[in-house]
Design a protein around this motif. Structure first.
Motif, PDB file in Angstrom:
ATOM      1  N   ARG A 447      15.087 -53.885  -6.978  1.00 26.08           N
ATOM      2  CA  ARG A 447      16.491 -53.930  -6.584  1.00 26.08           C
ATOM      3  C   ARG A 447      16.794 -55.211  -5.796  1.00 26.08           C
ATOM      4  NH1 ARG A 447      15.538 -48.395  -5.632  1.00 26.08           N
ATOM      5  NH2 ARG A 447      15.245 -48.813  -3.387  1.00 26.08           N
ATOM      6  N   GLN A 448      15.852 -55.632  -4.969  1.00 23.94           N
ATOM      7  CA  GLN A 448      16.037 -56.882  -4.213  1.00 23.94           C
ATOM      8  C   GLN A 448      16.121 -58.086  -5.159  1.00 23.94           C
ATOM      9  OE1 GLN A 448      12.949 -57.238  -1.272  1.00 23.94           O
ATOM     10  NE2 GLN A 448      13.701 -55.497  -0.045  1.00 23.94           N
ATOM     11  N   ILE A 449      15.336 -58.038  -6.237  1.00 20.56           N
ATOM     12  CA  ILE A 449      15.418 -59.128  -7.214  1.00 20.56           C
ATOM     13  C   ILE A 449      16.800 -59.169  -7.851  1.00 20.56           C
ATOM     14  CG2 ILE A 449      14.535 -59.952  -9.441  1.00 20.56           C
ATOM     15  CD1 ILE A 449      11.789 -58.861  -8.618  1.00 20.56           C
ATOM     16  N   ASP A 450      17.346 -58.003  -8.161  1.00 20.23           N
ATOM     17  CA  ASP A 450      18.669 -57.952  -8.781  1.00 20.23           C
ATOM     18  C   ASP A 450      19.768 -58.422  -7.819  1.00 20.23           C
ATOM     19  OD1 ASP A 450      17.569 -57.003 -11.101  1.00 20.23           O
ATOM     20  OD2 ASP A 450      17.817 -54.889 -10.550  1.00 20.23           O
ATOM     21  N   GLU A 451      19.515 -58.261  -6.514  1.00 17.32           N
ATOM     22  CA  GLU A 451      20.540 -58.625  -5.521  1.00 17.32           C
ATOM     23  C   GLU A 451      20.512 -60.109  -5.145  1.00 17.32           C
ATOM     24  OE1 GLU A 451      19.666 -56.061  -2.304  1.00 17.32           O
ATOM     25  OE2 GLU A 451      20.474 -54.254  -3.283  1.00 17.32           O
ATOM     26  N   LEU A 452      19.484 -60.830  -5.579  1.00 17.46           N
ATOM     27  CA  LEU A 452      19.426 -62.260  -5.269  1.00 17.46           C
ATOM     28  C   LEU A 452      20.595 -62.993  -5.942  1.00 17.46           C
ATOM     29  CD1 LEU A 452      15.594 -62.976  -5.694  1.00 17.46           C
ATOM     30  CD2 LEU A 452      16.906 -62.997  -3.557  1.00 17.46           C
ATOM     31  N   PRO A 453      21.172 -64.045  -5.283  1.00 16.82           N
ATOM     32  CA  PRO A 453      22.279 -64.807  -5.882  1.00 16.82           C
ATOM     33  C   PRO A 453      21.881 -65.377  -7.244  1.00 16.82           C
ATOM     34  CG  PRO A 453      22.034 -65.392  -3.575  1.00 16.82           C
ATOM     35  CD  PRO A 453      20.852 -64.536  -3.926  1.00 16.82           C
ATOM     36  N   LYS A 454      22.805 -65.260  -8.183  1.00 20.36           N
ATOM     37  CA  LYS A 454      22.551 -65.734  -9.537  1.00 20.36           C
ATOM     38  C   LYS A 454      23.057 -67.187  -9.697  1.00 20.36           C
ATOM     39  CE  LYS A 454      21.044 -61.696 -10.843  1.00 20.36           C
ATOM     40  NZ  LYS A 454      21.158 -61.011  -9.508  1.00 20.36           N
ATOM     41  N   LEU A 455      22.611 -67.801 -10.782  1.00 21.03           N
ATOM     42  CA  LEU A 455      22.969 -69.197 -11.046  1.00 21.03           C
ATOM     43  C   LEU A 455      24.480 -69.368 -11.174  1.00 21.03           C
ATOM     44  CD1 LEU A 455      22.294 -72.126 -11.742  1.00 21.03           C
ATOM     45  CD2 LEU A 455      21.936 -71.394 -14.122  1.00 21.03           C
ATOM     46  N   GLU A 456      25.149 -68.458 -11.882  1.00 18.66           N
ATOM     47  CA  GLU A 456      26.591 -68.604 -12.096  1.00 18.66           C
ATOM     48  C   GLU A 456      27.349 -68.544 -10.780  1.00 18.66           C
ATOM     49  OE1 GLU A 456      28.092 -69.472 -14.840  1.00 18.66           O
ATOM     50  OE2 GLU A 456      26.094 -69.604 -15.744  1.00 18.66           O
ATOM     51  N   GLU A 457      26.897 -67.679  -9.887  1.00 24.33           N
ATOM     52  CA  GLU A 457      27.544 -67.592  -8.573  1.00 24.33           C
ATOM     53  C   GLU A 457      27.352 -68.890  -7.793  1.00 24.33           C
ATOM     54  OE1 GLU A 457      26.944 -65.146  -4.378  1.00 24.33           O
ATOM     55  OE2 GLU A 457      26.017 -64.390  -6.233  1.00 24.33           O
ATOM     56  N   PHE A 458      26.149 -69.434  -7.844  1.00 25.34           N
ATOM     57  CA  PHE A 458      25.846 -70.682  -7.137  1.00 25.34           C
ATOM     58  C   PHE A 458      26.633 -71.848  -7.733  1.00 25.34           C
ATOM     59  CE2 PHE A 458      23.048 -73.674  -4.926  1.00 25.34           C
ATOM     60  CZ  PHE A 458      22.779 -72.970  -3.761  1.00 25.34           C
ATOM     61  N   LYS A 459      26.711 -71.888  -9.054  1.00 28.09           N
ATOM     62  CA  LYS A 459      27.466 -72.953  -9.712  1.00 28.09           C
ATOM     63  C   LYS A 459      28.944 -72.890  -9.348  1.00 28.09           C
ATOM     64  CE  LYS A 459      26.815 -73.972 -14.005  1.00 28.09           C
ATOM     65  NZ  LYS A 459      26.621 -73.827 -15.487  1.00 28.09           N
ATOM     66  N   GLY A 460      29.472 -71.694  -9.233  1.00 25.49           N
ATOM     67  CA  GLY A 460      30.872 -71.532  -8.855  1.00 25.49           C
ATOM     68  C   GLY A 460      31.156 -72.098  -7.473  1.00 25.49           C
ATOM     69  N   ARG A 461      30.256 -71.882  -6.538  1.00 25.28           N
ATOM     70  CA  ARG A 461      30.437 -72.429  -5.183  1.00 25.28           C
ATOM     71  C   ARG A 461      30.400 -73.955  -5.187  1.00 25.28           C
ATOM     72  NH1 ARG A 461      26.226 -69.562  -1.327  1.00 25.28           N
ATOM     73  NH2 ARG A 461      27.281 -70.960   0.146  1.00 25.28           N
ATOM     74  N   ILE A 462      29.472 -74.516  -5.967  1.00 27.51           N
ATOM     75  CA  ILE A 462      29.359 -75.981  -6.031  1.00 27.51           C
ATOM     76  C   ILE A 462      30.610 -76.583  -6.667  1.00 27.51           C
ATOM     77  CG2 ILE A 462      28.049 -77.901  -7.020  1.00 27.51           C
ATOM     78  CD1 ILE A 462      25.562 -76.089  -6.895  1.00 27.51           C
TER      79      ILE A 462
END
Length: 518
Positions: A447-462
């Motif tokens: 479950r912790q692995i699933d909760e880690l920030p994903k690439l798409e979320e990180f790309k959106g912030r950048i």
């Protein structure tokens, strides 16, 4: 019969005589008439010639065409004003003698290079040292531009006890500027006339006109360069000296409309052949010196250090009232390259007023390069000649948008490192739980692995950060900042795509598949 014949003959003779007289009278009248007609015909011609002659005399004489001598043979028209102290130690007779001595000294120095008029300043023309310090170039231009002088030198002599202080400044018609102040002093009154001549010589700024401007190749002619002074040390434009270029713009009648100095550009003399000089360019710009045109002249003027240091004010473009405080600045004698990073540097940090003080180098080439840093970027990289002006202003790009991005990118990079480290730790714990068959912990770690920030979320912030910062840079019309912002965001995005690749988690899931019994 005989009587008849005699009578007939007498009558015939009288008739012939009458005819002859009549004929003679007619011929005389015709001749007089012809002469009169000839006279009448000739009269208009004579009158016309007389009228033309009269008109020629009455017409104003044509102005004499004066062909000026070549530039290299054209001496300077120089006016030297000297303001002597008016007190008991300087009676009128002594002032006249000193003025004559100064005139002879300057004449012997510059000879044919100057057409000089040296005179004592009258009451209305007198100056003081403080007045010269506050002199305004526009006021001097309005005063002297119509008087026919190329150079006006004003020298002020002040007596302070046994010390004679001499202050000199030069006004130049060509550039319509005032020279830096020259200040000398002496305790030997016998050397006063020489001291005044020295001050005037140092304030004098010779000029030249650029003839060849092809890329980095620049050559110019020296004004009155074919009239070298007696002392070789006074010869203008010696090898190693620096000059400033300026551009003169003219109207249709060759009247000066404006004069513009080329900023952050210096020309160094590398070769001199009588009245011709070759120079190399030191500038913050690619090709700063333009080619001359029909209504444009490119001129140069000698530059001499007059102060022991220069104070430099740093501020962002368009915001002079908000100077840059605490900015890191390097002063180097050459621009760094990959092969030569120039480790020898003078490091400065701007004060609360946004200034740094750069002293004149004690030896070697006086030219220095000022590098203004902002974080990891170099905002400005400018050539500078310390001591040629007491105060300089450096306007650099407004880097606040890029600094904001740099700070945000640093935070994102830190988060990215934390995510990668956390993910690897959770992977390891998941493997350990599966090995121990601790399925409760195994599910927790998954479950912790699933909760880690994903690439798409990180790309959106950048992308959001980049879009906002680029818009600010575009509003400020700062193309350099825009490029730097995109570069910073591009680097962190590349790292995110490399380390947050979804395939890494999919690979781990495949590894764990089949470990837990059904």
């Amino acid at each position: 019969m005989a009587l008849f014949s005699i009578r007939t003959l007498i009558r015939a003779f009288l008739l012939l005589l009458a005819v002859h007289v009549a004929t003679h009278t007619v011929h005389a009248q015709n001749d007089d008439s012809a002469e009169a007609d000839a006279a009448t015909a000739a009269e208009p011609k004579e009158n016309s010639e007389a009228g033309e002659a009269g008109t020629a005399v009455e017409e104003p004489p044509k102005p004499e065409v004066v062909i000026p001598p070549p530039f290299t043979l054209r001496p300077y028209e120089v006016l030297v004003h000297v303001s002597w102290p008016v007190d008991a130690h300087y009676p009128q007779e002594r002032r006249h003698e000193l003025s004559d001595s100064v005139s002879r000294d300057l004449t012997s120095r510059f000879r044919q290079m100057w057409n000089m008029e040296c005179r004592e300043a009258l009451t209305a023309e007198r100056q003081t040292a403080s007045a010269l310090q506050q002199a305004n170039a526009e006021e001097w231009t309005a005063k002297y531009i119509e008087q026919g002088y190329d150079k006006v030198l004003h020298v002020v002599v002040e007596q302070n006890g046994v010390v004679q202080k001499v202050t000199a400044v030069e006004w130049c018609l060509s550039s319509q500027t005032l020279s830096p102040l020259v200040q000398l002093e002496s305790r030997d009154s016998r050397e006063l006339a020489k001291l005044v001549a020295d001050a005037a010589s140092r304030a004098f700024r010779p000029i030249g006109e650029i003839e060849v401007s092809e890329g980095e190749k620049l050559e110019f002619r020296i004004r009155a360069g074919e009239f070298p002074p007696e002392d070789p040390a006074l010869a203008p434009f010696q090898v190693g000296q620096y000059l400033i270029p300026y551009v003169r713009y003219f109207g249709k009648k060759r009247e000066i409309q404006s004069v513009r100095t080329i900023p952050w550009t210096y020309l160094k003399v590398v070769e001199r052949d009588r009245s011709r000089v070759r120079v190399e360019t030191k500038s913050a710009f690619g090709q700063p010196v333009p080619k001359a045109g029909r209504r444009m002249e490119v001129m140069v003027m000698l530059l001499r250090p007059s102060w022991d240091a220069s104070e430099v004010l740093l501020y962002p473009r368009g915001s002079r009232r908000t100077p840059l405080v605490g900015y890191h600045c390097d002063v180097v004698d050459r621009l760094p390259t990959k092969e030569d990073p120039v480790p020898e540097r003078d490091v400065y940090y701007s004060t609360r007023e946004g200034t740094i003080r750069i002293p004149v180098p004690e030896k070697g080439d006086p030219l220095r390069y000022l590098m203004v840093h902002s974080g990891q970027s170099v905002l400005a990289q400018l050539p500078i000649l310390p001591g040629t002006a007491p105060w300089l202003e450096v306007e650099v790009p407004d880097d606040r948008a890029r600094l904001t991005v740099e700070g945000e990118v640093s935070l994102l990079q830190g988060e990215l490192i934390d995510i990668i480290a956390t993910r690897e730790v959770v992977f390891a714990r998941t493997r350990a739980a599966a090995k121990k068959e601790d399925w409760t912990s195994y599910d927790k770690f998954n479950r912790q692995i699933d909760e880690l920030p994903k690439l798409e979320e990180f790309k959106g912030r950048i992308e959001t950060l980049q879009l906002k910062a680029v818009y600010q840079a575009q509003q400020a019309k700062d193309r350099v900042a825009e490029i730097r912002i995109k570069r910073l965001c591009g680097k962190v995005l590349e790292s995110a795509e490399t380390h947050l690749d979804p395939g890494r988690i999919a690979e781990f899931r495949g590894e764990m598949r089949g470990v837990r019994p059904e």
